[in-house]
Design a protein around this motif. Structure first.
Motif, mmCIF file in Angstrom:
data_model
loop_
_atom_site.group_PDB
_atom_site.id
_atom_site.type_symbol
_atom_site.label_atom_id
_atom_site.label_comp_id
_atom_site.label_asym_id
_atom_site.label_seq_id
_atom_site.Cartn_x
_atom_site.Cartn_y
_atom_site.Cartn_z
ATOM 1 N N ILE A 161 0.702 -1.047 -0.090
ATOM 2 C CA ILE A 161 0.148 0.149 -0.098
ATOM 3 C C ILE A 161 0.650 1.452 -0.144
ATOM 4 O O ILE A 161 0.546 2.289 -0.661
ATOM 5 C CB ILE A 161 -0.860 0.096 1.057
ATOM 6 C CG1 ILE A 161 -2.024 -1.061 0.933
ATOM 7 C CG2 ILE A 161 -1.683 1.276 1.370
ATOM 8 C CD1 ILE A 161 -3.030 -1.281 2.089
ATOM 9 N N THR A 184 0.778 4.202 -3.071
ATOM 10 C CA THR A 184 0.480 5.400 -2.861
ATOM 11 C C THR A 184 1.407 6.545 -2.721
ATOM 12 O O THR A 184 1.235 7.630 -2.813
ATOM 13 C CB THR A 184 -0.052 5.695 -1.415
ATOM 14 O OG1 THR A 184 0.647 5.215 -0.387
ATOM 15 C CG2 THR A 184 -1.552 4.674 -1.167
ATOM 16 N N ALA A 217 4.238 6.519 -1.131
ATOM 17 C CA ALA A 217 4.767 6.917 0.377
ATOM 18 C C ALA A 217 6.314 6.565 0.283
ATOM 19 O O ALA A 217 7.352 6.884 1.083
ATOM 20 C CB ALA A 217 4.212 6.107 1.282
#
Length: 136
Positions: free
Chosen positions: A128, A132, A134
């Motif tokens: 994830i 995204t 990050a």
């Protein structure tokens, strides 16, 4: 008085050394202690992040570059695993505190579930984070 001979006899070894085998619960118990220590290290890393944030943009950028390095990411991956493992093992201990799940097959299955959950949750969080942006 009889004359006692003072010879040193070889002490017997405990039989568990020859017949004992690892159980999943023993492994997770040891890992629970190590992940607890790792979480203390993670708290120090978090405190360093806060100090860097308060110290200004240059210090924060340098700290984030350190955390974004391959070694920093490896440490952060390990800390992510430690958080999930410690959480799952803590839940297993709460179940044990109720007096349930003490039979060896059930306890071993619970230990395997703790490891599996920790690995899956860690990988999912990092996927994830990559999706995204990050990790950029």
């Amino acid at each position: 008085m009889p004359d006692a001979t003072r010879t040193i006899r070889e002490r017997p070894t405990s039989p568990h050394i020859q017949i004992w085998r690892w159980h999943a619960t023993a492994l997770t118990s040891i890992m629970h202690r190590f992940t607890g220590i790792g979480l203390y290290v993670g708290a120090l890393i978090l405190a360093g992040w806060a100090v860097a944030l308060a110290s200004g943009p240059e210090a924060y950028g340098a700290y984030m570059a350190l955390l974004g390095s391959p070694l920093g990411r490896l440490v952060m991956f390990g800390l992510t695993f430690a958080v999930f493992f410690h959480l799952a093992k803590g839940v297993q201990h709460l179940v044990w505190d109720t007096g349930a799940a003490f039979r060896l097959p059930v306890a071993n299955a619970g230990a395997v579930a703790v490891i599996a959950f920790s690995l899956v949750a860690t990988v999912v969080v990092w996927i994830i984070a990559a999706m995204t942006g990050a990790l950029s």
